[in-house]
Design a protein around this motif. Sequence first.
Motif, PDB file in Angstrom:
ATOM      1  N   GLN A  86       0.824  -1.215   0.000  1.00  0.00           N
ATOM      2  CA  GLN A  86       0.000   0.000   0.000  1.00  0.00           C
ATOM      3  C   GLN A  86       0.852   1.258   0.000  1.00  0.00           C
ATOM      4  N   ASP A 277     -10.862  -4.428   9.256  1.00  0.00           N
ATOM      5  CA  ASP A 277     -10.863  -4.823   7.850  1.00  0.00           C
ATOM      6  C   ASP A 277      -9.963  -6.047   7.634  1.00  0.00           C
ATOM      7  N   GLY A 282     -10.520  -6.492   2.332  1.00  0.00           N
ATOM      8  CA  GLY A 282     -10.292  -5.073   2.077  1.00  0.00           C
ATOM      9  C   GLY A 282      -9.281  -4.827   0.971  1.00  0.00           C
ATOM     10  N   ARG A 283      -8.012  -4.862   1.343  1.00  0.00           N
ATOM     11  CA  ARG A 283      -6.973  -4.529   0.350  1.00  0.00           C
ATOM     12  C   ARG A 283      -7.016  -5.424  -0.887  1.00  0.00           C
ATOM     13  N   GLU A 284      -7.349  -6.706  -0.715  1.00  0.00           N
ATOM     14  CA  GLU A 284      -7.312  -7.616  -1.865  1.00  0.00           C
ATOM     15  C   GLU A 284      -8.563  -7.532  -2.741  1.00  0.00           C
ATOM     16  N   ASN A 286     -11.208  -5.073  -2.183  1.00  0.00           N
ATOM     17  CA  ASN A 286     -11.794  -3.731  -2.160  1.00  0.00           C
ATOM     18  C   ASN A 286     -13.211  -3.699  -1.571  1.00  0.00           C
ATOM     19  N   TYR A 288     -15.008  -2.609   1.494  1.00  0.00           N
ATOM     20  CA  TYR A 288     -14.875  -1.809   2.723  1.00  0.00           C
ATOM     21  C   TYR A 288     -16.229  -1.323   3.241  1.00  0.00           C
ATOM     22  N   HIS A 310      -9.747   0.788   6.764  1.00  0.00           N
ATOM     23  CA  HIS A 310      -9.855   0.691   5.315  1.00  0.00           C
ATOM     24  C   HIS A 310      -8.531   0.159   4.724  1.00  0.00           C
ATOM     25  N   ASP A 311      -8.005   0.792   3.678  1.00  0.00           N
ATOM     26  CA  ASP A 311      -6.826   0.225   3.011  1.00  0.00           C
ATOM     27  C   ASP A 311      -5.545   0.359   3.830  1.00  0.00           C
TER      28      ASP A 311
END
Length: 390
Positions: A86, A277, A282-284, A286, A288, A310-311
């Motif tokens: 990130q 998250d 989340g990061r993978e 999206n 959220y 979140h991210d």
Amino acid sequence: MAQIDIDELHEEMLQCRRCGLCREAVYEAKGFNGICPVWENTSGFETDAMRGKIMVALALVEGRLEKTAENAEALFQCTLCGNCTQICPAEFEPNRVIEQVRAILDVPIKVRDSLADNIFEKDNPYDEPADKKREWTRELDFSIPTTGETIYFAGCTAALRNPRVARNTARILHIAGIDFAVMENEPCCGSVMMRTGKMDKAVENAQEAAKRFKEAGVQRIIVSCAGCFKTLKKDYEELGIEMPEVVHVVDLAKELIEQGRLQPTDMDEEMTITYHDPCHLGREMNVYDSPRDILTAIPGVTLVEMETHHDKAKCCGAGGGLRSYDSDLSKRIAASRVKEAEATGADIIATACPFCETNLSSGAELAGIQLGTLDVVDILVKALESKTKK
């Protein structure tokens, strides 16, 4: 994960600029201090953070370091959470690189080898009998068929270690009037094999899983595990495996609430909740907003955010096979995350992954913190059944 091009992988590792942003305090404007949960919860050696892990990975791939389990240890002390990706200013994904290097090293790692063996023999990594995966359905007051076009894929962790999440997911689907089944021979998605580098077996397992879905006539798969979601929907696609539609229950439940098919009501108690998250959700993937929208749709719930969310959310510590590889470190990371949640003043830390919830519970116990840990489905079903009883 598609087939690995070793030359391309080597070039990616050379992209690391050794800047150290992946290690600790970075942009205040992004709202957080610190990136790597492993580095923060270990002695702080260079190889504890991603910059050092990339250097070790390079040395192993180039043959400057002998390919042994001991020399590869730093690569397996990583949750693959992706927080470093990130923030990374170079044009590569450090967490994905480490995952791929794990796959090509082919060094004997006792823990990951036994996990893979268990999955092949028993359809789960926990060394439990395969027919135990459906036992959670017996505690429901309605029956669930074993075949149908829509299935609830409980996953190994919910089915065998956190069955409350499986039961409450099923209750939500039942209340919404969705016809669904739970397979008698539910396969393991194979996430842990992919994350720990057993890719040859993971591909074989994925093909077998897809075959079972096809033979059963499955058109839609509903999951409640973030790891299963990412694996079945994203990793299988990258492997070129044709799959039915895959939906996470938080996305589905949000839609059902908006359609009026689920109507959460006042639970006669005020709750302050903070949401964790899951990295895979989340990061993978999206996702959220859906879990947060569900929580805020429940009367009496106040949602507060942790310092990282979140991210930029910190990992629970369970991912990347770390829970199996180094359980103590995994729990220390979870304890740190729970302390972050406690600082919000929340009564409950909620998440949307049974694997995260299990590890966060361990972290709360380790830290001696009296903070409830629940899945979003646990809270939603309480609000739904409260209405049913009135």
